[in-house]
Design an enzyme around this catalytic site. Sequence first.
Site, PDB file in Angstrom:
ATOM      1  N   ALA A  11       0.804  -1.228   0.000  1.00  0.00           N
ATOM      2  CA  ALA A  11       0.000   0.000   0.000  1.00  0.00           C
ATOM      3  C   ALA A  11       0.832   1.272   0.000  1.00  0.00           C
ATOM      4  O   ALA A  11       0.275   2.372  -0.014  1.00  0.00           O
ATOM      5  CB  ALA A  11      -0.937   0.006   1.207  1.00  0.00           C
ATOM      6  N   VAL A  60       6.068  -9.447   3.001  1.00  0.00           N
ATOM      7  CA  VAL A  60       5.134 -10.545   2.751  1.00  0.00           C
ATOM      8  C   VAL A  60       5.828 -11.893   2.581  1.00  0.00           C
ATOM      9  O   VAL A  60       5.215 -12.944   2.799  1.00  0.00           O
ATOM     10  CB  VAL A  60       4.248 -10.278   1.515  1.00  0.00           C
ATOM     11  CG1 VAL A  60       3.338  -9.082   1.735  1.00  0.00           C
ATOM     12  CG2 VAL A  60       5.072 -10.120   0.247  1.00  0.00           C
ATOM     13  N   SER A 139      -1.544 -10.137 -13.491  1.00  0.00           N
ATOM     14  CA  SER A 139      -0.917  -9.424 -14.609  1.00  0.00           C
ATOM     15  C   SER A 139      -1.310 -10.095 -15.905  1.00  0.00           C
ATOM     16  O   SER A 139      -1.649 -11.287 -15.923  1.00  0.00           O
ATOM     17  CB  SER A 139       0.609  -9.457 -14.452  1.00  0.00           C
ATOM     18  OG  SER A 139       1.258  -9.012 -15.625  1.00  0.00           O
ATOM     19  N   TYR A 152       8.959 -14.469 -14.061  1.00  0.00           N
ATOM     20  CA  TYR A 152       7.922 -13.516 -13.683  1.00  0.00           C
ATOM     21  C   TYR A 152       6.572 -13.994 -14.203  1.00  0.00           C
ATOM     22  O   TYR A 152       5.581 -14.018 -13.460  1.00  0.00           O
ATOM     23  CB  TYR A 152       8.234 -12.123 -14.226  1.00  0.00           C
ATOM     24  CG  TYR A 152       7.116 -11.137 -13.961  1.00  0.00           C
ATOM     25  CD1 TYR A 152       6.863 -10.687 -12.672  1.00  0.00           C
ATOM     26  CD2 TYR A 152       6.298 -10.670 -14.990  1.00  0.00           C
ATOM     27  CE1 TYR A 152       5.824  -9.807 -12.404  1.00  0.00           C
ATOM     28  CE2 TYR A 152       5.271  -9.787 -14.738  1.00  0.00           C
ATOM     29  CZ  TYR A 152       5.027  -9.353 -13.448  1.00  0.00           C
ATOM     30  OH  TYR A 152       3.985  -8.482 -13.194  1.00  0.00           O
ATOM     31  N   LYS A 156       3.103 -15.114 -12.081  1.00  0.00           N
ATOM     32  CA  LYS A 156       1.777 -14.531 -12.291  1.00  0.00           C
ATOM     33  C   LYS A 156       0.774 -15.574 -12.792  1.00  0.00           C
ATOM     34  O   LYS A 156      -0.425 -15.479 -12.499  1.00  0.00           O
ATOM     35  CB  LYS A 156       1.869 -13.354 -13.265  1.00  0.00           C
ATOM     36  CG  LYS A 156       2.584 -12.140 -12.660  1.00  0.00           C
ATOM     37  CD  LYS A 156       1.858 -11.600 -11.433  1.00  0.00           C
ATOM     38  CE  LYS A 156       2.466 -10.317 -10.905  1.00  0.00           C
ATOM     39  NZ  LYS A 156       1.723  -9.761  -9.752  1.00  0.00           N
ATOM     40  N   LEU A 184       0.134  -2.791 -19.085  1.00  0.00           N
ATOM     41  CA  LEU A 184       1.130  -1.806 -18.684  1.00  0.00           C
ATOM     42  C   LEU A 184       0.522  -0.698 -17.817  1.00  0.00           C
ATOM     43  O   LEU A 184      -0.307   0.081 -18.280  1.00  0.00           O
ATOM     44  CB  LEU A 184       1.798  -1.207 -19.922  1.00  0.00           C
ATOM     45  CG  LEU A 184       2.798  -2.144 -20.619  1.00  0.00           C
ATOM     46  CD1 LEU A 184       3.046  -1.706 -22.058  1.00  0.00           C
ATOM     47  CD2 LEU A 184       4.110  -2.198 -19.847  1.00  0.00           C
ATOM     48  N   THR A 187       3.783   2.651 -12.854  1.00  0.00           N
ATOM     49  CA  THR A 187       4.069   2.677 -11.423  1.00  0.00           C
ATOM     50  C   THR A 187       5.581   2.531 -11.245  1.00  0.00           C
ATOM     51  O   THR A 187       6.334   2.694 -12.198  1.00  0.00           O
ATOM     52  CB  THR A 187       3.348   1.534 -10.689  1.00  0.00           C
ATOM     53  OG1 THR A 187       3.877   0.285 -11.151  1.00  0.00           O
ATOM     54  CG2 THR A 187       1.839   1.568 -10.942  1.00  0.00           C
ATOM     55  N   PHE A 189       6.956  -0.213 -10.906  1.00  0.00           N
ATOM     56  CA  PHE A 189       7.210  -1.582 -11.357  1.00  0.00           C
ATOM     57  C   PHE A 189       8.486  -1.697 -12.187  1.00  0.00           C
ATOM     58  O   PHE A 189       9.365  -2.515 -11.910  1.00  0.00           O
ATOM     59  CB  PHE A 189       6.000  -2.064 -12.169  1.00  0.00           C
ATOM     60  CG  PHE A 189       6.155  -3.409 -12.823  1.00  0.00           C
ATOM     61  CD1 PHE A 189       5.800  -4.562 -12.143  1.00  0.00           C
ATOM     62  CD2 PHE A 189       6.628  -3.516 -14.126  1.00  0.00           C
ATOM     63  CE1 PHE A 189       5.941  -5.809 -12.747  1.00  0.00           C
ATOM     64  CE2 PHE A 189       6.767  -4.752 -14.734  1.00  0.00           C
ATOM     65  CZ  PHE A 189       6.422  -5.899 -14.036  1.00  0.00           C
TER      66      PHE A 189
END
Length: 252
Positions: A11, A60, A139, A152, A156, A184, A187, A189
């Site tokens: 967050a 996490v 994603s 990756y 996902k 896309l 951010t 990312f």
Amino acid sequence: MKNKIAFITGASSGIGRASALALAGAGYDIIACGRREERLLALKKDLPQNVGYTHLIFDVRNRDEVRTAFESLDEKWKQIDLLINNAGNAHGLSPIQEGDMDDWDAMIDINVKGLLYVSKQIMPGMIERKSGQIINIGSIAGKEVYPNGNVYCASKHAIDALTKGMRIDLNPYGVKVMGIHPGLVETEFSVVRFKGDEKRANSVYQGFHPLQAEDIADIIVFAATRPAHVVMADIVVLPIAQANSTILHKQL
């Protein structure tokens, strides 16, 4: 009547932060989770005054930290109505034979195991109350595989499978489960994926209008405010310039 409670991982920035703001605007009390406390404190200042707010600091991928953080909540905060599993990451963009194993561990630990660790703490309460909603942020990489995306994309794809599995297993208890799979989104990312190379990261979003974190937050609020009998189970959302994971129309 008390506000519903939303628990949001990741967050401190991007989709997670935008979701906290949007859900607070819709009347949810917010539990914001992340690793950067200064950002979570700043988030509180931007929320409406009529909603409750607390934050938890944990990674996490560390199940002991997740459990300890959740157990530290007052009982009134444990009645979580909405879980947004947003925390995730991408590291590197290289052929699998050249991949960095530390990058692989980070993506699998955060994207997959982190989602499981957090959900494990919250699902029992939802099952007991026979209500609640879980929204997993996946994603387009969970629907397709693109060159050099290998691990990756695998992580996902796992989120997509876990979302479907959760929906089946939680179905008898009236718990809604949804997956949102963005293309896309502009951010942090790409900055993370390219290990702080902002020039390379910024080039990803040049020449077209990418999705914004607020676009995903809007979908989350819409899904969370549907009637009790309605489940938005799965959605892929792309910027208009993007046709799939590899076809992108840029106007240079």
